[in-house]
Design a protein around this motif. Structure first.
Motif, mmCIF file in Angstrom:
data_model
loop_
_atom_site.group_PDB
_atom_site.id
_atom_site.type_symbol
_atom_site.label_atom_id
_atom_site.label_comp_id
_atom_site.label_asym_id
_atom_site.label_seq_id
_atom_site.Cartn_x
_atom_site.Cartn_y
_atom_site.Cartn_z
ATOM 1 N N SER A 87 -4.410 -2.439 -5.469
ATOM 2 C CA SER A 87 -3.890 -1.301 -6.257
ATOM 3 C C SER A 87 -4.683 -1.109 -7.561
ATOM 4 O O SER A 87 -4.244 -0.375 -8.428
ATOM 5 N N ARG A 143 0.836 -1.203 0.000
ATOM 6 C CA ARG A 143 0.000 0.000 0.000
ATOM 7 C C ARG A 143 0.871 1.254 0.000
ATOM 8 O O ARG A 143 0.608 2.219 -0.704
ATOM 9 N N TRP A 167 2.069 1.789 -3.467
ATOM 10 C CA TRP A 167 0.997 2.275 -4.344
ATOM 11 C C TRP A 167 0.699 3.754 -4.056
ATOM 12 O O TRP A 167 0.643 4.576 -4.975
#
Ligand code: SAM
Ligand code: SF4
Length: 361
Positions: A129, A92, A95
């Motif tokens: 994502s 995360r 991303w």
């Protein structure tokens, strides 16, 4: 000598003895090699540097490569495997910070749990994502079925260094048994290509007993096998490995570093449109190692996203850099350094190998 180097650089096709001459260049002549590589890089792949956020998923390994600090025989290594949440948190972060791609790397294992966990993680990262993060795997030799499952889950690049392309030398650095078989490693590269992965390979540079001729052969190996991306860096000794006993036979680290820079530059001249990584081992010897690699031909960098708690345990060799920095620190210092090296970061882009795309057409 500079005349000879200039003459070689003008040639359309480089043979083994040309490559050896380029790798043997001294301080003045190597500047010509570096300049040529920089100009080819600008022409064929541009000045963009692409990020692959590196997640060192686990240091558990079933193999026993004689140079590696996390080999199964090193009983003093503290073993770990990240939880799925820890991986997802790192993904995360990548991303949200528009890293474009991730690399999941680990020791080699092939049990059903491991294979299933990687498959699930690849799928979860893709979902999280919205398909935006590209995924490279670097998890060693696996069966065709496993490679296919991971590909189908969404991984599209795979890094598997041949380590050293000469089969004779290969056996000097690996135990002589079925789990460390040169031909099996080579077959894995064929399988990966067949299944549609972008295929990455690489070697270690400055190994004991390795000559410039061997390194020239390594470069020709990448060419012969039409490799899409290469990650190669200096061999660095680790105290708890069998190869440590040859430490007196090594060239000094600074020379290993220069030789590695020359390998990057000569490879860029030889294979103009492939992706070449500026590897962490370069930085382990020279704090500006990765930036220097970028200047002479590399275009990929792998900022470490492994949670700091585990960094010290993924210790392949001594003096591994950035083991005490968190991802945010790593990102900030890298960004400034890449700009200093004349690069621009390809935020949010996959930065796939142009060579791969051309072959596909
Ligand atoms: N286990 C997988 C494999 O071997 O392909 C991926 C992880 S492995 C740690 C990644 C790479 O680390 C290897 O391909 C090897 O080239 C490199 N490596 C291991 N020990 C090293 C050392 N002492 N110095 C430099 N590179 C090393
Ligand atoms: Fe395991 Fe890879 Fe290290 Fe070999 S190089 S011991 S396969 S982690």
């Amino acid at each position: 000598m500079s005349q000879t180097v200039n003459r070689i650089l003008e040639k359309k096709r480089l043979n083994k003895s040309d490559l050896v001459s380029l790798l043997a260049t001294g301080e003045e002549e190597r500047k010509l090699v570096f300049q040529e590589a920089a100009s080819i890089k600008a022409q064929y792949v541009g000045n963009k540097v692409f990020y692959r956020g590196l997640i060192e998923f686990s240091n558990l390994c079933g193999k026993n490569c004689l140079y590696c600090g996390i080999r199964s025989g090193n009983k003093s290594a503290h073993r770990y495997e990240l939880s799925e949440d820890e991986v997802m948190q790192a993904a995360r972060y990548a991303w949200e910070n528009r890293f474009g791609s991730l690399v999941i790397q680990a020791g080699e294992r092939s049990g059903a749990n491991f294979v299933g966990r990687i498959e699930r993680l690849v799928g979860r990262i893709k979902d999280m994502s919205k398909g935006e993060l590209g995924i490279t795997l670097s998890l060693g030799e696996q069966s065709e079925q496993t490679y296919r499952r991971w590909f189908d889950a969404g991984a599209h690049r795979y890094l598997l260094r041949i380590e050293v392309s000469n089969p004779e030398l290969y056996h000097r650095y690996h135990p002589r048994n079925k789990t460390h078989d040169y031909q099996a490693r080579l077959n894995s590269l064929y399988l990966l290509r067949k299944l549609g992965y972008q295929v990455g390979s690489g070697v270690m540079i400055g190994l004991p007993f390795q000559t410039l001729e061997d390194l020239a052969e390594d470069l020709l190996f990448f060419k012969k096998h039409d490799i899409d991306m290469v990650g190669m860096g200096p061999y660095i000794e680790h105290e708890n490995t069998p190869m440590y006993r040859y430490r007196d036979k090594l060239i000094p680290k600074t020379e290993r570093f220069i030789l590695s820079l020359k390998m990057v530059a000569v490879l860029r001249i030889l294979m103009k449109d492939i992706n070449i990584a500026a590897t962490t081992a370069m930085q382990a010897i020279d704090p500006m190692g990765r930036e220097k690699s970028i200047k002479v031909g590399a275009n990929i960098i792998m900022p470490n996203l492994t949670p700091s708690l585990y960094r010290e345990d993924y210790l392949l060799y001594e003096d591994k850099p950035c083991t005490d920095e968190d991802a945010e620190e790593c990102k900030r210092c890298l960004e400034a350094r890449i700009h200093m090296a004349g690069g621009e970061i390809g935020y949010g882009e996959w930065g796939d190998s142009k060579h791969f795309k051309k072959r596909r057409k």
